[in-house]
Motif scaffolding. Structure first.
Motif, PDB file in Angstrom:
ATOM      1  N   ARG A  68       0.820  -1.205   0.000  1.00  0.00           N
ATOM      2  CA  ARG A  68       0.000   0.000   0.000  1.00  0.00           C
ATOM      3  C   ARG A  68       0.865   1.271   0.000  1.00  0.00           C
ATOM      4  O   ARG A  68       0.337   2.372  -0.046  1.00  0.00           O
ATOM      5  N   GLY A  69       2.182   1.099   0.062  1.00  0.00           N
ATOM      6  CA  GLY A  69       3.058   2.259  -0.002  1.00  0.00           C
ATOM      7  C   GLY A  69       3.120   2.807  -1.417  1.00  0.00           C
ATOM      8  O   GLY A  69       2.872   2.088  -2.387  1.00  0.00           O
ATOM      9  N   ASP A  70       3.413   4.085  -1.549  1.00  0.00           N
ATOM     10  CA  ASP A  70       3.620   4.651  -2.880  1.00  0.00           C
ATOM     11  C   ASP A  70       4.914   5.453  -2.881  1.00  0.00           C
ATOM     12  O   ASP A  70       5.398   5.860  -1.837  1.00  0.00           O
ATOM     13  N   VAL A 103      -5.653   3.146   5.460  1.00  0.00           N
ATOM     14  CA  VAL A 103      -4.829   3.120   4.247  1.00  0.00           C
ATOM     15  C   VAL A 103      -4.600   1.688   3.807  1.00  0.00           C
ATOM     16  O   VAL A 103      -4.711   1.345   2.623  1.00  0.00           O
ATOM     17  N   LEU A 104      -4.307   0.830   4.747  1.00  0.00           N
ATOM     18  CA  LEU A 104      -4.038  -0.575   4.449  1.00  0.00           C
ATOM     19  C   LEU A 104      -5.252  -1.256   3.830  1.00  0.00           C
ATOM     20  O   LEU A 104      -5.121  -2.068   2.901  1.00  0.00           O
ATOM     21  N   ALA A 105      -6.431  -0.901   4.313  1.00  0.00           N
ATOM     22  CA  ALA A 105      -7.662  -1.519   3.815  1.00  0.00           C
ATOM     23  C   ALA A 105      -8.239  -0.811   2.590  1.00  0.00           C
ATOM     24  O   ALA A 105      -9.258  -1.239   2.055  1.00  0.00           O
ATOM     25  N   GLY A 106      -7.606   0.267   2.149  1.00  0.00           N
ATOM     26  CA  GLY A 106      -8.113   1.003   0.998  1.00  0.00           C
ATOM     27  C   GLY A 106      -9.344   1.832   1.298  1.00  0.00           C
ATOM     28  O   GLY A 106     -10.128   2.151   0.394  1.00  0.00           O
ATOM     29  N   LEU A 107      -9.523   2.221   2.559  1.00  0.00           N
ATOM     30  CA  LEU A 107     -10.719   2.965   2.974  1.00  0.00           C
ATOM     31  C   LEU A 107     -10.467   4.463   3.117  1.00  0.00           C
ATOM     32  O   LEU A 107     -11.405   5.225   3.397  1.00  0.00           O
ATOM     33  N   ALA A 108      -9.230   4.897   2.930  1.00  0.00           N
ATOM     34  CA  ALA A 108      -8.902   6.323   3.117  1.00  0.00           C
ATOM     35  C   ALA A 108      -9.351   7.120   1.898  1.00  0.00           C
ATOM     36  O   ALA A 108      -8.760   7.031   0.827  1.00  0.00           O
ATOM     37  N   ASP A 109     -10.427   7.905   2.074  1.00  0.00           N
ATOM     38  CA  ASP A 109     -10.931   8.733   0.980  1.00  0.00           C
ATOM     39  C   ASP A 109     -10.481  10.179   1.179  1.00  0.00           C
ATOM     40  O   ASP A 109      -9.689  10.489   2.079  1.00  0.00           O
TER      41      ASP A 109
END
Length: 540
Positions: A68-70, A103-109
């Motif tokens: 999940r890092g960029d 962030v890890l779960a892809g829930l950060a909007d």
């Protein structure tokens, strides 16, 4: 010794087979690398105890976080995650917010970024939102020694008069620019001391007396004298002498004390060091590389803390600090990473000027890169952020500290002279007692000879942490006097790597060498004697 049953804290999912190699082949390789153990190929070892820095096996959550890092140059996701991880672990105690999980779960909007990651924070170790731009106080770097270079290099410039001078303290003086600046510590590790010396500081080590004193093996599971403590009386006596306090830039507490056999520092000693520092208007900083292990040993052995959580103990420890450096390669469970931070609006900023954060940021950007990554990849930032949570889990620390303790107890059971009680990260052999009756002198570097023989015969790499490592043969190079240097060999246990089979093999190998200790060869330095960082640079 009492037996304590410790449940396993993890399962192994991936293994790395060893390469078969004979003692004769290892001898040939040792000759080719001029008998410098640091230059021996790690892939050809059976057990590697050279360092616990960056050698940990990361958890599955850390590996997931890396995906999940960029790698964005400015303000990647890992930047925000590691900032808030520091707030969680070092400031919030049990009231953690665990923002990395979204962030890890892809829930950060977009709302999450606005309301959480970009929220203004100030007054602590990690300013947030616009405050980190206005008053920077958190600096990412590749590892701990980079944080030390950043801190000491900047303070050295200020001390030489090229920047803001200090405010008056109890000493009555109004600056530190007209005398050689100094640092006080319970122990400077070799890289810490080298960075401070390179920046122009004079080093003064005041370790609590009694490091090498015998400790009953039967009490290892019950008591701890906290041999890593700062000697408050000696430090106070030094500061009370004319002009000394005015030139001391920092009091640096190393937790655990890596110079003094990885021994812990008690909460009472941290509190007393803070009181002393405030008395003389000197910032108290931590070298916090092994903060979690130190907290665990406080939990286990300091009266009044057995019922406290690790999170609460860490929070209390850091309430006494004005700032700290940390290598996330130790108690960050990461393979890379470090940081420097100081308390916003605290004594450090008032002593060294309101622009000290800006000066640190300028040096950070020049030496390591944009403040969003500080020389680290976005993947490593995510791994380090999550690692701070993983390393403060109580079941992990029970297993970690318990394995080191068991290692020491097994050596004692075989009659091998071992420094007791063990610290949280390594086991240390007492080489004065190991070679007792053999007529060995410090000038022979017999402890170094032991490490080379252990490597040659059994494929086990350890580190001499005594006369050779602390440069006994170079008086005046460091503040540690010859008679204060302990004669030790360190076995630093990598986190989540070693099994009982590794430990048992190592114990048997050490015991066999102890039986024939009179045959272990001495060592003579043939090149690099005058160089700093002896462990890495000398040849034999």
């Amino acid at each position: 010794m009492d037996d304590i049953l410790i449940a396993p804290s993890h399962n192994a999912l991936v293994v790395r087979p060893h390469i078969s190699i004979t003692a004769e082949e290892r001898e040939e390789i040792l000759r080719s690398v001029e008998y410098n153990a640091f230059a021996f190929p790690a892939a050809l070892l059976t057990c590697d105890y050279l360092s616990d820095s960056g050698t940990s096996a990361m958890t599955d959550v850390q590996w997931a976080a890396m995906l999940r890092g960029d790698e964005s140059y400015g303000r990647n996701s890992g930047y925000y995650c590691i900032l808030d991880a520091f707030r969680d672990v070092f400031e919030r105690g049990e009231a953690r917010e665990y923002l990395f999980r979204d962030v890890l779960a892809g829930l950060a909007d977009s709302g999450f970024y606005r309301d959480k990651f970009l929220k203004a924070h100030d007054g602590g170790f990690v300013n947030g939102g616009p405050m980190q731009l206005m008053r920077p106080n958190f600096f990412i770097v590749p590892q701990g020694r980079c944080a030390e270079a950043l801190l000491f290099g900047t303070l050295g410039e200020i001390a030489r008069g090229s920047g803001q001078a200090s405010q008056p303290g109890k000493s009555g003086r109004d600056d530190i620019t007209n005398m050689k600046p100094a640092l006080i510590s319970n122990g400077f590790f070799d890289t810490t001391g080298a960075n401070a010396l390179a920046a122009g500081f004079e080093l003064h080590t005041f370790t609590q007396p009694g490091l090498m004193d015998p400790f009953p093996a039967r009490l290892v599971n019950r008591e701890n004298p906290f041999k890593g403590n700062l000697d408050i009386a000696a430090a106070s006596a030094f500061l009370s002498q004319p002009d000394n306090a005015s030139r001391v830039a920092l009091i640096l507490l190393t937790i655990t004390n890596n110079w003094a056999a990885s021994q812990p520092v008690s909460m009472a000693n941290i509190r007393a060091a803070s009181t002393l520092a405030k008395e003389y208007n000197i910032p108290l900083f931590f070298d916090a590389c092994r903060f979690a292990e130190n907290a665990k040993l406080i939990h286990d052995f300091e009266p009044g803390y057995g019922g406290n959580s690790i999170a609460a103990i860490v929070q209390e420890m850091f309430t006494f600090a004005d700032g700290f450096t940390i290598s996330l390669k130790k108690d960050g469970l990461a393979n890379m990473g470090g940081a420097l931070c100081f308390r916003d609006g605290g004594l450090f900023a008032s002593k060294f000027g309101p622009d000290v954060g800006v000066r640190l940021k300028e040096r950070q950007i020049m030496c390591f890169g944009n403040d969003s990554y500080g020389g680290m990849s976005g993947r490593d930032l995510m791994a380090a952020a999550v690692g701070l949570y993983e390393v403060t889990k109580e079941n992990y620390l029970e297993s970690r500290v318990g394995q080191v303790r068991s290692f020491a107890q097994k050596l004692v059971a075989r009659g091998v002279p071992t420094l007791l009680p063990p610290g949280g990260s390594a086991v240390f052999l007492d080489m004065d007692r190991f070679f007792e009756g053999c007529g060995r002198s410090y000038a022979e570097f017999a402890a170094l000879g032991f490490t080379l023989e252990l490597l040659r015969e059994y494929g086990i790499r350890a580190m001499e942490a005594g006369p050779y490592g602390w440069e006994w043969d170079k008086p005046g190079q460091t503040a540690q006097h010859k008679d204060s240097i302990p004669n030790l060999v360190r076995f630093a246990v990598p986190r989540n790597i070693m099994t009982d089979q590794h430990i048992d093999y190592t114990v048997q190998a050490i015991a066999k060498l102890f039986e024939r200790r009179d045959t272990i060869p001495a060592v003579r330095i043939v090149r690099g004697k005058e160089l700093l960082m002896a462990q890495d640079t000398r040849r034999f």
